[in-house]
Design a protein around this motif. Structure first.
Motif, PDB file in Angstrom:
ATOM      1  N   LEU A 227     -44.259  -0.019   6.551  1.00  0.00           N
ATOM      2  CA  LEU A 227     -45.420  -0.916   6.650  1.00  0.00           C
ATOM      3  C   LEU A 227     -46.573  -0.310   5.840  1.00  0.00           C
ATOM      4  N   ALA A 228     -46.314  -0.103   4.560  1.00  0.00           N
ATOM      5  CA  ALA A 228     -47.221   0.693   3.729  1.00  0.00           C
ATOM      6  C   ALA A 228     -48.615   0.088   3.616  1.00  0.00           C
ATOM      7  N   THR A 229     -48.702  -1.237   3.468  1.00  0.00           N
ATOM      8  CA  THR A 229     -50.010  -1.882   3.328  1.00  0.00           C
ATOM      9  C   THR A 229     -50.814  -1.756   4.621  1.00  0.00           C
ATOM     10  N   ILE A 230     -50.158  -2.006   5.738  1.00  0.00           N
ATOM     11  CA  ILE A 230     -50.826  -1.921   7.038  1.00  0.00           C
ATOM     12  C   ILE A 230     -51.228  -0.471   7.331  1.00  0.00           C
ATOM     13  N   GLN A 231     -50.361   0.458   6.998  1.00  0.00           N
ATOM     14  CA  GLN A 231     -50.673   1.878   7.191  1.00  0.00           C
ATOM     15  C   GLN A 231     -51.884   2.276   6.358  1.00  0.00           C
ATOM     16  N   ARG A 232     -51.925   1.811   5.111  1.00  0.00           N
ATOM     17  CA  ARG A 232     -53.036   2.133   4.211  1.00  0.00           C
ATOM     18  C   ARG A 232     -54.340   1.528   4.731  1.00  0.00           C
ATOM     19  N   LEU A 233     -54.269   0.296   5.233  1.00  0.00           N
ATOM     20  CA  LEU A 233     -55.441  -0.363   5.803  1.00  0.00           C
ATOM     21  C   LEU A 233     -55.992   0.443   6.983  1.00  0.00           C
ATOM     22  N   ALA A 234     -55.133   0.841   7.899  1.00  0.00           N
ATOM     23  CA  ALA A 234     -55.568   1.574   9.090  1.00  0.00           C
ATOM     24  C   ALA A 234     -56.243   2.891   8.712  1.00  0.00           C
TER      25      ALA A 234
END
Length: 256
Positions: free
Chosen positions: A163-170
């Motif tokens: 979940l790279a995008t979500i991880q980066r957002l967090a």
């Protein structure tokens, strides 16, 4: 406590500790409240809890103030933070017991003896443990908690790599919160707090002991949420889920 330690203004250091922690965790008090709300719904008025990796006793203080018939066992290995907690809170009318022990070893279990508890609460702490020690700790908690007992862990529990995008957002949100606290509002951060307390001459012996204990292994790990969930299920917890969340800042709850 020795005479020198009695001269220290423990309340001052605890207030500064809480302030710098809130810079990293703007929803820290809300997280504590949700954890205690869960306890209020699930446990009787009289119960025994563990404040695991307690630091200066943030959970113990809030839990015992809210639940006047409860008892708490606060466990940590940091002699300086334990001294602050004991200096401010004492035994809270014999309802609070302090244990100085290394959670990666079994000496905390030995000091617990045959004691079983109804709840284990921890915040912003278990990310210091390597994954194998985290798995081992959860196995032991499964033995210490009574059937239907509750485990609550408030921490940054990260999204998995796929979940790279979500991880980066967090992580971007977390970085922005810290930037606002420490650069824009000029709050004292973790490193500055420790640099300040290092100047407290009467704490020299405890600070030296702290360096001895932690210097070789101050490495932060990032076990993802799924690792925590799997380790708890493997340890015999029958229900495991997030009950509160702001990006990757979560409360993970497990029922024995």
């Amino acid at each position: 406590m020795t005479h020198n330690l009695l001269k220290i203004n423990w309340h001052h250091w605890l207030e500064r500790w809480d302030a710098q922690q809130s810079g990293y965790l703007p929803y820290r008090e809300e997280r504590f409240q949700i954890m205690l709300d869960a306890i209020a719904h699930l446990l009787p008025e009289s119960f025994t809890a563990i404040d695991l990796a307690c630091g200066p006793g943030a959970i113990s203080q809030r839990l015992l103030n809210r639940f006047p018939q409860a008892n708490c066992i606060a466990i940590d290995y940091d002699p300086v933070l334990l001294a602050i907690g004991q200096g401010v809170l004492g035994a809270m009318g014999d309802r609070l017991r302090w244990i100085e022990a290394d959670l990666t070893q079994d000496d905390w279990l030995e000091q617990m003896g045959d004691t079983q508890v109804d709840a284990v609460l921890t915040t912003t702490a278990l990310h210091w443990l390597p994954i194998d020690r985290l798995v081992y700790l959860y196995q032991k908690l499964g033995q210490v908690l009574r059937p239907s007992g509750v485990f609550l862990n408030g921490d940054h529990l990260y999204f998995p790599p796929h979940l790279a995008t979500i991880q980066r957002l967090a992580k971007a949100v977390q970085a922005q919160q810290e930037e606002q606290a420490f650069s824009e509002r000029n709050q004292e951060d973790w490193q500055q707090w420790w640099q300040a307390i290092e100047q407290e001459a009467d704490l020299k012996a405890l600070l030296t002991e702290r360096h001895r204990r932690f210097q070789p292994r101050f490495t932060e790990h990032e076990p993802t949420l799924v690792i925590h969930e799997a380790a708890l299920q493997e340890a015999g917890f029958r229900e495991v889920s997030t009950i509160w969340q702001r990006f990757d800042d979560r409360i993970l709850m497990a029922v024995r």
